[in-house]
Design an enzyme around this catalytic site. Sequence first.
Site, PDB file in Angstrom:
ATOM      1  N   LYS A 114     -30.307 -51.316  36.468  1.00  0.00           N
ATOM      2  CA  LYS A 114     -28.977 -51.735  35.994  1.00  0.00           C
ATOM      3  C   LYS A 114     -27.985 -51.522  37.115  1.00  0.00           C
ATOM      4  O   LYS A 114     -28.173 -50.639  37.956  1.00  0.00           O
ATOM      5  CB  LYS A 114     -28.553 -50.894  34.782  1.00  0.00           C
TER       6      LYS A 114
HETATM    7  N1  GLU Z   1     -28.073 -57.444  30.508  1.00  0.00           N
HETATM    8  C1  GLU Z   1     -29.107 -57.845  29.605  1.00  0.00           C
HETATM    9  C2  GLU Z   1     -29.712 -56.664  28.867  1.00  0.00           C
HETATM   10  O1  GLU Z   1     -29.075 -55.630  28.729  1.00  0.00           O
HETATM   11  C3  GLU Z   1     -30.166 -58.718  30.277  1.00  0.00           C
HETATM   12  C4  GLU Z   1     -30.814 -58.177  31.476  1.00  0.00           C
HETATM   13  C5  GLU Z   1     -31.667 -59.197  32.211  1.00  0.00           C
HETATM   14  O2  GLU Z   1     -31.743 -60.327  31.787  1.00  0.00           O
HETATM   15  O3  GLU Z   1     -32.250 -58.821  33.236  1.00  0.00           O
HETATM   16  O4  GLU Z   1     -30.785 -56.733  28.323  1.00  0.00           O
END
Ligand code: GLU
Length: 425
Positions: A114
Amino acid sequence: MATTAEAKREGELKMLKTARYFFDVAAQKLKLEESLVELLRYPKRKLIVHFPVRMDDGRTISFEGYRVQCHPVLGPGKGGIRYHPDTTLEEVEALAVLMNWKCAVAGLPFSGAKGGVRCNPKEMSVGEIERLTRRYAAEISVIIGPDVDIPAPDVYTSSREMAWIVDTISMHKSGEFVPGLVTGKPILLGGSVGRETATARGGFFCTLEALAHLKTKLEGATVAIQGYGNAGWYYAHFVHETGAKVIAVSDSRGGIYNSKGLDPKAVLDFKKETGTVVGFKGADKITNEELLELKCDILAPSALEDQLHEGNAPKVKAKVICELANGPTTQEADAILHERGIFVIPDILANAGGVTVSYFEWVQDRSRYFWDAERVDERLKLFMTEAFKRVLAMHLKQKVDMRTAAFMTAVARVAEAARARGLYA
Ligand code: GLU
């Protein structure tokens, strides 16, 4: 009294604590060897970057950004990038850990990651956001890549930012186009159809499975949705289309309620026009807190972390909770909801549809062959249904709640892969 910033910080730490708590419970129940507990409990890498951005008025301001990666046991890191004034390293770490278990539950060949930048995009011009994005991308370029760690959109970032990131990194590579570097891109730049609706659609498939398990139907069920962003609105649309009654929705300014049911598309149009769902004709005004305690069949927290806590969990009247947000339920609330017999579809399962279609996007980028919407939706259904069944089987066999079952499913998968890889020492 704690300031908003202090309360927010406590919340982030709480989310990290909750994620670690469920990992510990899963590890204990799985009798995971000590060496793996030590390895998997913490991320592999936490990068903090400080970088300057030229603002429109000529000033240069320094921003702080992060990228956290879990141990890449199952494959490259995967997870979004958020822009928020309260983003901290702890919050990004908690979200990276949730991504790790989410990818494993969904059966994807990724580990968790993240990123985030502490900034307020609502007060920045498009040019400022672009310069911030390009510089942040350059700063984290040392640890991202299509086979290493693949970012995506998250809170207050979208396909626009992803396009800038691809362009920036491609320029660093003498112009070589690297679409597999990020997902959630515009379709013309290697994005996938169906990515925008994927989180809600995945949650919708989980809801159908949960209701079938509980021997009931979505048709005629009442639904309350906290949050009317991408996930909340599309979820409202899908359940409404199937014959459920969306009786309440909300956004950061408050909520609306009508026991006879709302028209989700009309509410969306109203929100687009006015900036909020509040004031929608033919509905009563309610608060976000009241929405969570409404009498309904399905409650979908689709906004922020820590919304269901020990204070309101005893008052929740829904029969099923579908967690479209990341970390909406605290550890204490989770125990209360379980004890009260409320069926919770935990976040790492309920909202895994987004990253699942991100996986499809990454696959399409690598082969430079793009699927149609039907193929994306059909495969998403397959992945989500199978993931749900794996977690439900663990829930029934081990007699644990659904969240513990989801963590156990995820941790067992990562542990098995870690054992197969062995230790490089
Ligand atoms: N931000 C989204 C999540 O929390 C998607 C992450 C992604 O597609 O890599 O799942």
